[in-house]
Design a protein around this motif. Sequence first.
Motif, PDB file in Angstrom:
ATOM      1  N   ALA A  97      -1.579   9.066  54.431  1.00 32.61           N
ATOM      2  CA  ALA A  97      -0.443   8.522  53.665  1.00 32.61           C
ATOM      3  C   ALA A  97      -0.416   9.100  52.253  1.00 32.61           C
ATOM      4  O   ALA A  97       0.658   9.410  51.724  1.00 32.61           O
ATOM      5  N   ARG A  98      -1.579   9.258  51.648  1.00 34.77           N
ATOM      6  CA  ARG A  98      -1.637   9.854  50.309  1.00 34.77           C
ATOM      7  C   ARG A  98      -1.174  11.313  50.336  1.00 34.77           C
ATOM      8  O   ARG A  98      -0.488  11.777  49.434  1.00 34.77           O
ATOM      9  N   ALA A  99      -1.525  12.035  51.398  1.00 33.54           N
ATOM     10  CA  ALA A  99      -1.069  13.419  51.533  1.00 33.54           C
ATOM     11  C   ALA A  99       0.449  13.465  51.706  1.00 33.54           C
ATOM     12  O   ALA A  99       1.136  14.286  51.086  1.00 33.54           O
ATOM     13  N   LEU A 100       0.989  12.573  52.528  1.00 32.57           N
ATOM     14  CA  LEU A 100       2.444  12.527  52.730  1.00 32.57           C
ATOM     15  C   LEU A 100       3.166  12.128  51.442  1.00 32.57           C
ATOM     16  O   LEU A 100       4.295  12.567  51.200  1.00 32.57           O
ATOM     17  N   ALA A 101       2.530  11.329  50.611  1.00 28.28           N
ATOM     18  CA  ALA A 101       3.136  10.949  49.331  1.00 28.28           C
ATOM     19  C   ALA A 101       3.367  12.175  48.446  1.00 28.28           C
ATOM     20  O   ALA A 101       4.292  12.189  47.625  1.00 28.28           O
ATOM     21  N   GLN A 102       2.569  13.221  48.639  1.00 21.77           N
ATOM     22  CA  GLN A 102       2.783  14.466  47.892  1.00 21.77           C
ATOM     23  C   GLN A 102       4.107  15.129  48.280  1.00 21.77           C
ATOM     24  O   GLN A 102       4.631  15.959  47.547  1.00 21.77           O
ATOM     25  N   LEU A 103       4.641  14.735  49.438  1.00 21.13           N
ATOM     26  CA  LEU A 103       5.946  15.228  49.904  1.00 21.13           C
ATOM     27  C   LEU A 103       7.050  14.207  49.608  1.00 21.13           C
ATOM     28  O   LEU A 103       8.160  14.331  50.114  1.00 21.13           O
ATOM     29  N   ASP A 104       6.718  13.187  48.832  1.00 25.90           N
ATOM     30  CA  ASP A 104       7.624  12.080  48.522  1.00 25.90           C
ATOM     31  C   ASP A 104       7.998  11.265  49.748  1.00 25.90           C
ATOM     32  O   ASP A 104       9.066  10.670  49.806  1.00 25.90           O
ATOM     33  N   VAL A 105       7.117  11.255  50.735  1.00 28.38           N
ATOM     34  CA  VAL A 105       7.311  10.429  51.914  1.00 28.38           C
ATOM     35  C   VAL A 105       6.611   9.099  51.654  1.00 28.38           C
ATOM     36  O   VAL A 105       5.403   9.072  51.394  1.00 28.38           O
ATOM     37  N   ASP A 106       7.370   8.036  51.706  1.00 24.97           N
ATOM     38  CA  ASP A 106       6.831   6.710  51.455  1.00 24.97           C
ATOM     39  C   ASP A 106       6.532   6.034  52.782  1.00 24.97           C
ATOM     40  O   ASP A 106       7.440   5.761  53.562  1.00 24.97           O
ATOM     41  N   VAL A 107       5.258   5.838  53.054  1.00 24.18           N
ATOM     42  CA  VAL A 107       4.858   5.116  54.250  1.00 24.18           C
ATOM     43  C   VAL A 107       4.135   3.844  53.827  1.00 24.18           C
ATOM     44  O   VAL A 107       3.560   3.779  52.745  1.00 24.18           O
ATOM     45  N   ALA A 108       4.200   2.852  54.668  1.00 21.14           N
ATOM     46  CA  ALA A 108       3.623   1.550  54.337  1.00 21.14           C
ATOM     47  C   ALA A 108       2.106   1.645  54.276  1.00 21.14           C
ATOM     48  O   ALA A 108       1.438   1.803  55.299  1.00 21.14           O
ATOM     49  N   ILE A 109       1.589   1.578  53.076  1.00 19.02           N
ATOM     50  CA  ILE A 109       0.145   1.579  52.856  1.00 19.02           C
ATOM     51  C   ILE A 109      -0.120   0.812  51.574  1.00 19.02           C
ATOM     52  O   ILE A 109       0.653   0.910  50.618  1.00 19.02           O
ATOM     53  N   GLU A 110      -1.154   0.019  51.554  1.00 22.91           N
ATOM     54  CA  GLU A 110      -1.470  -0.783  50.379  1.00 22.91           C
ATOM     55  C   GLU A 110      -1.855   0.114  49.212  1.00 22.91           C
ATOM     56  O   GLU A 110      -2.714   0.984  49.330  1.00 22.91           O
ATOM     57  N   GLU A 111      -1.173  -0.092  48.073  1.00 26.61           N
ATOM     58  CA  GLU A 111      -1.493   0.680  46.871  1.00 26.61           C
ATOM     59  C   GLU A 111      -2.724   0.109  46.187  1.00 26.61           C
ATOM     60  O   GLU A 111      -3.055  -1.061  46.343  1.00 26.61           O
ATOM     61  N   TRP A 112      -3.366   0.950  45.412  1.00 25.94           N
ATOM     62  CA  TRP A 112      -4.510   0.522  44.616  1.00 25.94           C
ATOM     63  C   TRP A 112      -4.004  -0.410  43.532  1.00 25.94           C
ATOM     64  O   TRP A 112      -3.104  -0.086  42.769  1.00 25.94           O
TER      65      TRP A 112
END
Length: 192
Positions: free
Chosen positions: A168-183
């Motif tokens: 999910a963190r890798a996909l966030a680099q593509l601006d893809v928002d997937v449901a994952i708990e943030e820090w």
Amino acid sequence: MTERIVVGMTGATGQIYGIRALELLADTEYETHLILSNAAKINLKQEARTEVNEVVALADETHDVKNIGAKTASGSFRTEGMLVAPCSMKTLSNIAHGDAGNLITRSADVMLKERRPLVLMPREKPFNRIHLKNMLEVTDAGAVVFPPFPSFYQKPWDLDEMISRTTARALAQLDVDVAIEEWGGIEASDIE
């Protein structure tokens, strides 16, 4: 316009990262374009306990790695970016040096020339000097090198949760928002 993500999977260990990316993307509106290297197909059987056709079924479209005339090989085919997970050191080296001899490396080259996000998840350890130089080369060209190092500060319950968070963190680099708990951070009172 349809938003598209290209997912390349190469022969490095860590096939689960490409699989998990496709699974996470399936829960979004993104259209996925999968490119599997021949070595990825071999490693899928070796380490992922899944059949190639099951992985292919996760993508909206799959393109033959030998078909350098496929859609993803052209800058006119609009995408939101590309993830290569896992990314072998051979593929990383080919991208770093402009060797676009197959559809994965050609598609990555298109991302760089079109200034679109390119995220590479290299799987190797330890890194030698050549690996590090190639990582610097692709970073200087505009790619993001995202080794799949797990994080532990959120106290994951199991390996599956670590894989999902990292992907999910890798996909966030593509601006893809997937449901994952943030820090959520640490309260100052918890540090003392």
